[in-house]
Design an enzyme around this catalytic site. Structure first.
Site, short mmCIF file in Angstrom:
data_model
loop_
_atom_site.label_atom_id
_atom_site.label_comp_id
_atom_site.label_asym_id
_atom_site.label_seq_id
_atom_site.Cartn_x
_atom_site.Cartn_y
_atom_site.Cartn_z
N GLY A 63 -4.40 0.38 13.67
CA GLY A 63 -3.49 1.04 14.61
C GLY A 63 -3.84 2.50 14.82
O GLY A 63 -4.52 3.13 14.01
N ARG B 148 2.27 8.46 16.49
CA ARG B 148 3.27 9.47 16.09
C ARG B 148 2.71 10.55 15.17
O ARG B 148 3.33 11.57 14.93
CB ARG B 148 4.47 8.77 15.43
CG ARG B 148 5.34 8.03 16.42
CD ARG B 148 6.28 7.05 15.73
NE ARG B 148 5.61 5.81 15.36
CZ ARG B 148 6.20 4.78 14.74
NH1 ARG B 148 7.47 4.86 14.38
NH2 ARG B 148 5.54 3.69 14.45
N GLN C 141 -10.86 -5.14 15.01
CA GLN C 141 -9.84 -5.67 15.92
C GLN C 141 -9.86 -4.80 17.17
O GLN C 141 -9.45 -3.65 17.14
CB GLN C 141 -8.44 -5.59 15.27
CG GLN C 141 -7.35 -6.18 16.15
CD GLN C 141 -5.97 -5.65 15.80
OE1 GLN C 141 -5.82 -4.65 15.09
NE2 GLN C 141 -4.95 -6.30 16.31
N ARG D 162 -28.73 44.83 -14.89
CA ARG D 162 -27.85 45.97 -14.65
C ARG D 162 -28.67 47.14 -14.13
O ARG D 162 -29.63 47.56 -14.77
CB ARG D 162 -27.13 46.36 -15.93
CG ARG D 162 -25.91 47.18 -15.68
CD ARG D 162 -25.04 47.23 -16.91
NE ARG D 162 -24.36 45.98 -17.19
CZ ARG D 162 -23.75 45.73 -18.33
NH1 ARG D 162 -23.78 46.60 -19.32
NH2 ARG D 162 -23.12 44.59 -18.50
C1 UD1 Z 1 5.66 -3.07 10.82
C2 UD1 Z 1 6.45 -4.40 10.85
C3 UD1 Z 1 7.92 -4.12 10.53
C4 UD1 Z 1 8.01 -3.45 9.16
C5 UD1 Z 1 7.14 -2.16 9.11
C6 UD1 Z 1 7.09 -1.65 7.69
C7 UD1 Z 1 5.36 -5.85 12.54
C8 UD1 Z 1 5.45 -6.42 13.90
N1 UD1 Z 1 6.35 -5.02 12.16
O1 UD1 Z 1 6.20 -2.23 11.85
O2 UD1 Z 1 8.65 -5.34 10.49
O3 UD1 Z 1 9.37 -3.12 8.88
O4 UD1 Z 1 5.78 -2.46 9.52
O5 UD1 Z 1 6.41 -0.43 7.60
O6 UD1 Z 1 4.43 -6.16 11.81
N2 UD1 Z 1 -1.97 -2.41 12.94
C9 UD1 Z 1 -3.19 -3.00 13.20
N3 UD1 Z 1 -3.40 -3.57 14.43
C10 UD1 Z 1 -2.45 -3.58 15.40
C11 UD1 Z 1 -1.21 -2.98 15.11
C12 UD1 Z 1 -1.00 -2.41 13.87
O7 UD1 Z 1 -4.08 -3.03 12.35
O8 UD1 Z 1 -2.74 -4.14 16.48
C13 UD1 Z 1 -1.75 -1.81 11.60
C14 UD1 Z 1 -1.41 -0.33 11.62
O9 UD1 Z 1 -2.59 0.43 11.53
C15 UD1 Z 1 -0.51 -0.17 10.40
C16 UD1 Z 1 0.12 -1.54 10.24
O10 UD1 Z 1 -0.64 -2.44 11.02
O11 UD1 Z 1 -1.25 0.12 9.23
C17 UD1 Z 1 1.57 -1.55 10.70
O12 UD1 Z 1 1.62 -1.17 12.06
P1 UD1 Z 1 2.76 -0.22 12.62
O13 UD1 Z 1 2.54 -0.05 14.05
O14 UD1 Z 1 2.89 0.97 11.76
O15 UD1 Z 1 4.01 -1.22 12.42
P2 UD1 Z 1 5.52 -0.83 12.34
O16 UD1 Z 1 6.04 -0.58 13.70
O17 UD1 Z 1 5.70 0.23 11.32
CA CA Z 2 4.41 1.61 10.15
#
Ligand code: UD1
Ligand code: CA
Length: 424
Positions: free
Chosen positions: A11, A15, A74, A410
């Site tokens: 991801g 933020r 990915q 020195r």
């Molecule tokens: C996710 C969970 C949520 C949980 C929260 C806990 C899902 C849909 N939701 O939400 O239920 O309460 O974590 O912290 O899973 N990532 C990828 N590929 C992507 C999207 C994300 O590798 O396509 C990775 C991000 O880098 C991150 C992790 O997955 O390390 C979580 O993604 P993030 O977008 O932070 O999920 P949350 O909205 O926090």
């Molecule tokens: Ca998260």
């Protein structure tokens, strides 16, 4: 049973507002992803790290530091379910368990992960989700239970009804699955939700429909699953991690004079009766012995080993060094890439000049037992000073010096009597 892990780190971390991918943001100079990989390394046989945003940088970090981990790309990033599905081709015939973890939860501990695995096995579970109770559950996926309290589904914040929003039990982003039973879920995930993403969390409902054993394991210490989504979260996680470490050290007999102004990394060991004075910052992996005095205002930068009864005082920076027992460096010094014996004394303002800017290499300084270095000395590495030798204040040492010798560079002191008066 064989366990592999999948760590989601593709991801963007929008933020964070950063050019650096979220999982490479650091606490104590260690990237967030490093915390997760360190915590699973004793529990798993192989790890897959899902990379996407700035994949090359993340992959470089993983390849350099974690030999049993493999990065899987990915691209584009279509959600956490899509992320995990990237490993399907690698695990076609895998019969073991797969641990799935978000890459942004550095506070989770190995002992919690162990208990989580035990819970999964004891309940004969096919899919276990870690949950916890948050007074303010905003932004987390909610754990939805049926009228009998059985775990039914996870609903993301943006997809919740008003009633579901009130639920305080949240998804931590840590899952354990029996891969052979769960793997076909990934071809059934849909993106018809508020974010248009393939949610990993939808495997819960799928599992229920297949009559699989699905459980949520409620974690009591909710700090551990604190997810980093912003710079504020990063600072908060660092604070929690530091507090945890200082408490552990104090429980083991280390004095921390001022707990609100001392920073000590998780990977630092400190012996009994050592005193850490305020404004000390210790990062990386270090080992400090018993009865030492560190600080105030000392900076240990990792790969530092200090034996018993040493003093590392005010404004002393130490990096990659072995320091023998009863050795002191009291004030204003830099000790890098060095090996110091026992009973060595380092005068104020001593510098190990370890970096050669022409060859861009770091060189070593070796000071044998009982060496005394006078104040304001520069030791131009590579250099070795033999046992018992004294170096006069203000010297620049560019050659090796033997044992029990006096060495000094020195310029002769000139005293011109009455010079000031004559000039005026
Ligand atoms: C996710 C969970 C949520 C949980 C929260 C806990 C899902 C849909 N939701 O939400 O239920 O309460 O974590 O912290 O899973 N990532 C990828 N590929 C992507 C999207 C994300 O590798 O396509 C990775 C991000 O880098 C991150 C992790 O997955 O390390 C979580 O993604 P993030 O977008 O932070 O999920 P949350 O909205 O926090
Ligand atoms: Ca998260």
């Amino acid at each position: 049973m064989e366990i592999k892990s999948v760590i989601m780190a593709a991801g963007k971390g929008t933020r964070m507002k950063s050019e650096t991918p979220k999982v490479l943001h650091k606490i104590f100079e260690k990237p967030l992803l490093g915390y997760i990989l360190d915590n699973v390394k004793n529990l798993t046989d192989e790890n897959f790290v899902i990379v996407g945003h700035h994949a090359d940088e993340v992959k470089a970090f993983v390849d350099k530091n974690y030999k049993n981990s493999k990065c899987v790309l990915q691209s584009p990033q279509l959600g956490t379910g899509h992320a995990v599905s990237m490993v399907c081709p690698y695990l076609e015939n895998f019969e073991g368990q797969v641990f799935i973890l978000n890459g942004d939860i550095p506070l989770i501990t190995e002992s919690t992960l162990k208990k989580f695995i035990e819970f999964h096995n004891a309940n004969n579970s096919d899919l276990t989700v870690m949950s916890t109770i948050f007074e303010n559950p905003t932004n987390y996926g909610r754990i939805i239970r049926d009228e009998n309290g059985n775990f039914k589904a996870i609903v993301e914040e943006k997809d919740t009804t008003d009633d579901e929003k009130k639920v305080k039990e949240v998804n931590a982003g840590i899952y354990l699955v029996n891969w052979a039973k769960i793997k076909s879920a990934f071809s059934h995930l849909k993106s018809n939700n508020a974010q248009g993403e393939y949610y990993l969390t939808d495997i819960v409902e799928w599992g229920k429909k297949q009559n699989l054993n699905v459980f949520a394991y409620i974690l009591e210490n909710s700090d551990e699953i604190f997810g980093i989504n912003s710079r504020k979260h990063l600072a908060e996680a660092a604070r929690i991690m530091n507090e945890r470490k200082l408490e552990e050290l104090m429980d083991n007999g280390v004095t921390i004079v001022d707990t609100s102004n001392t920073w000590i990394s998780e990977d630092t060991e400190i012996g009994q009766d050592t005193i850490i004075y305020p404004f000390t910052y210790i990062e990386g992996k270090n080992k400090i012995g018993k009865n030492c005095k560190i600080g105030p205002c000392a900076h240990l930068r990792g790969d530092v080993e200090i034996q018993d009864n040493c003093k590392i005082g005010n404004f002393v920076e130490v990096k990659k060094a072995r320091i023998g027992h009863n050795t002191n460096a009291g004030h204003l010094s830099y000790i890098g890439d060095s090996e110091l014996g026992s009973y060595v004394n380092i005068g104020a303002g001593t510098i190990t000049a370890n970096f050669d800017p022409i060859s861009r290499t770091k060189n070593k300084t070796v000071l044998k037992d009982h060496v005394k270095i006078g104040s304001n000395t520069v030791l131009v590495a590579p250099v070795e000073v033999g046992e018992g030798t004294n170096v006069g204040a203000g010297s620049v040492i560019t050659k090796n010096i033997g044992e029990w010798t006096l060495a000094l560079t020195r310029a002769p002191l000139r005293i011109i009597e009455g010079w000031v008066k004559k000039k005026n």
